[in-house]
Design an enzyme around this catalytic site. Structure first.
Site, PDB file in Angstrom:
ATOM      1  N   ASN A  12       0.865  -1.178   0.000  1.00 22.04           N
ATOM      2  CA  ASN A  12       0.000   0.000   0.000  1.00 22.04           C
ATOM      3  C   ASN A  12       0.903   1.231   0.000  1.00 22.04           C
ATOM      4  O   ASN A  12       1.482   1.569   1.027  1.00 22.04           O
ATOM      5  CB  ASN A  12      -0.896  -0.031   1.251  1.00 22.04           C
ATOM      6  CG  ASN A  12      -1.748   1.222   1.369  1.00 22.04           C
ATOM      7  OD1 ASN A  12      -1.783   2.047   0.459  1.00 22.04           O
ATOM      8  ND2 ASN A  12      -2.436   1.357   2.497  1.00 22.04           N
ATOM      9  N   LYS A  14       0.120   4.238  -0.289  1.00 24.40           N
ATOM     10  CA  LYS A  14      -0.547   5.403   0.321  1.00 24.40           C
ATOM     11  C   LYS A  14      -0.358   6.641  -0.572  1.00 24.40           C
ATOM     12  O   LYS A  14      -0.254   6.491  -1.789  1.00 24.40           O
ATOM     13  CB  LYS A  14      -0.066   5.609   1.759  1.00 24.40           C
ATOM     14  CG  LYS A  14      -0.211   4.318   2.582  1.00 24.40           C
ATOM     15  CD  LYS A  14      -0.030   4.507   4.060  1.00 24.40           C
ATOM     16  CE  LYS A  14      -0.208   3.163   4.765  1.00 24.40           C
ATOM     17  NZ  LYS A  14      -0.123   3.265   6.217  1.00 24.40           N
ATOM     18  N   HIS A 101      -9.451   1.051   5.021  1.00 21.41           N
ATOM     19  CA  HIS A 101      -8.174   1.265   5.720  1.00 21.41           C
ATOM     20  C   HIS A 101      -8.415   2.214   6.905  1.00 21.41           C
ATOM     21  O   HIS A 101      -9.246   3.124   6.815  1.00 21.41           O
ATOM     22  CB  HIS A 101      -7.149   1.864   4.756  1.00 21.41           C
ATOM     23  CG  HIS A 101      -5.756   1.837   5.314  1.00 21.41           C
ATOM     24  ND1 HIS A 101      -5.334   2.732   6.269  1.00 21.41           N
ATOM     25  CD2 HIS A 101      -4.721   1.000   5.098  1.00 21.41           C
ATOM     26  CE1 HIS A 101      -4.077   2.446   6.598  1.00 21.41           C
ATOM     27  NE2 HIS A 101      -3.683   1.395   5.905  1.00 21.41           N
ATOM     28  N   GLY A 177       2.883   2.431  10.791  1.00 20.40           N
ATOM     29  CA  GLY A 177       3.862   3.512  10.654  1.00 20.40           C
ATOM     30  C   GLY A 177       4.606   3.848  11.923  1.00 20.40           C
ATOM     31  O   GLY A 177       5.271   4.884  11.995  1.00 20.40           O
TER      32      GLY A 177
HETATM   33  P1  13P Z   1       3.215   0.509   7.615  1.00 22.22           P
HETATM   34  O1  13P Z   1       3.732  -0.789   7.021  1.00 22.22           O
HETATM   35  O2  13P Z   1       3.927   1.720   7.103  1.00 22.22           O
HETATM   36  O3  13P Z   1       3.137   0.430   9.099  1.00 22.22           O
HETATM   37  O4  13P Z   1       1.710   0.668   7.076  1.00 22.22           O
HETATM   38  C1  13P Z   1       0.833  -0.382   7.197  1.00 22.22           C
HETATM   39  C2  13P Z   1      -0.397  -0.065   6.448  1.00 22.22           C
HETATM   40  O5  13P Z   1      -1.160   0.788   6.831  1.00 22.22           O
HETATM   41  C3  13P Z   1      -0.647  -0.799   5.197  1.00 22.22           C
HETATM   42  O6  13P Z   1      -1.932  -0.587   4.733  1.00 22.22           O
END
Ligand code: 13P
Length: 253
Positions: A12, A14, A101, A177
């Site tokens: 992902n 983002k 999400h 994160g």
């Molecule tokens: P991280 O791997 O950056 O913690 O993010 C996880 C996430 O939200 C994947 O959709």
């Protein structure tokens, strides 16, 4: 029971990157697949919507990388400025879409009823819906993680869901994160609860993949992916580094 499920690793991205980084990342991933593939898992990348067309070009004719959107609208078309329909994602070459999400639940006030409707729109368009669930730190500290996630699964599961069109992603909000992850036992407890809910609801609930997401890195991937009922990972930050993402893919049992 689910030992035979082929692992799924989804990246992902983002709201990150540019046309140039999209091209670079996918070029590197293609090279890894060519040089040391085939991967021991299905691979999905979910770039931001504006980069999906380019990503589709970059992965055209590449077997082993599939595309996903990060969200879709509940409606098939209409006056919904800024939104993307499931059919548009299909038209771009996507096979998957993430719905619910925690960042969408928090930033856009999406509740489980909306997530369920989005999942249904995705399935109706021919996509596989990756339905996200996960507790906050407060909910975990209050001992409510199992109940919260179980209730989210019940309320977010799209009508018509089956093992061919639905994936569940367990992403504890406090692990996203942050570099913090639950223990293997904590992940296993939640995944077992999600599996039980799926078995209670779906004839083929034993075959619906359940992904873990939240600070998955090359260093912890093998341990997380070996937890019972963990059928893959939804990777955020580490999916923006082609080497790290490939290393996570290679960590699949
Ligand atoms: P991280 O791997 O950056 O913690 O993010 C996880 C996430 O939200 C994947 O959709």
């Amino acid at each position: 029971m689910t030992e035979s499920l082929r692992p799924l690793i989804a990246g992902n991205w983002k709201m990150n990157g540019s046309r140039a980084t999209t091209r670079d990342l996918l070029t590197a991933l293609r090279a890894s697949l060519r040089d040391s593939g085939p991967a021991p898992c299905d691979i999905v990348v979910c770039p931001p919507a504006p980069h999906l067309a380019l990503a589709a070009m970059e992965t055209e004719a590449v077997s082993g990388i599939q595309l996903g959107g990060q969200d879709c609208h509940t409606a098939t078309s209409g006056a919904h400025t800024g939104d993307v329909s499931a059919a548009m994602l299909v038209d771009l070459g996507c096979a998957y879409v993430i719905v619910g999400h925690s960042e969408r639940r928090a930033d856009h006030g999406e509740d489980s009823a909306t997530v369920k409707a989005k999942g249904q729109a995705a399935i109706a368009a021919g996509l596989t819906a990756i339905v996200c669930v996960g507790e906050t730190l407060g909910e975990r500290d209050a001992g409510r993680a199992v109940d919260v996630v179980g209730a989210q699964v019940e309320a977010s599961l799209p009508g018509g869901a089956n093992a061919g069109n639905t994936v569940i992603a367990y992403e504890p909000v406090w692990a996203i994160g942050t570099g913090r992850t639950p223990t293997g036992a904590e992940i296993g407890e939640i995944h077992a609860c999600v599996r039980a809910r799926l078995l209670g609801r779906l004839e083929d609930g034993d075959r619906v993949p359940i992904l873990y997401g939240g600070s998955v890195k090359p260093e912890n991937a093998a341990a997380i992916l070996s937890v019972p009922d963990v059928n893959g990972a939804l990777v955020g930050g580490a999916s923006l580094d082609a080497g790290d993402f490939w290393s996570i893919c290679q960590s699949c049992p």
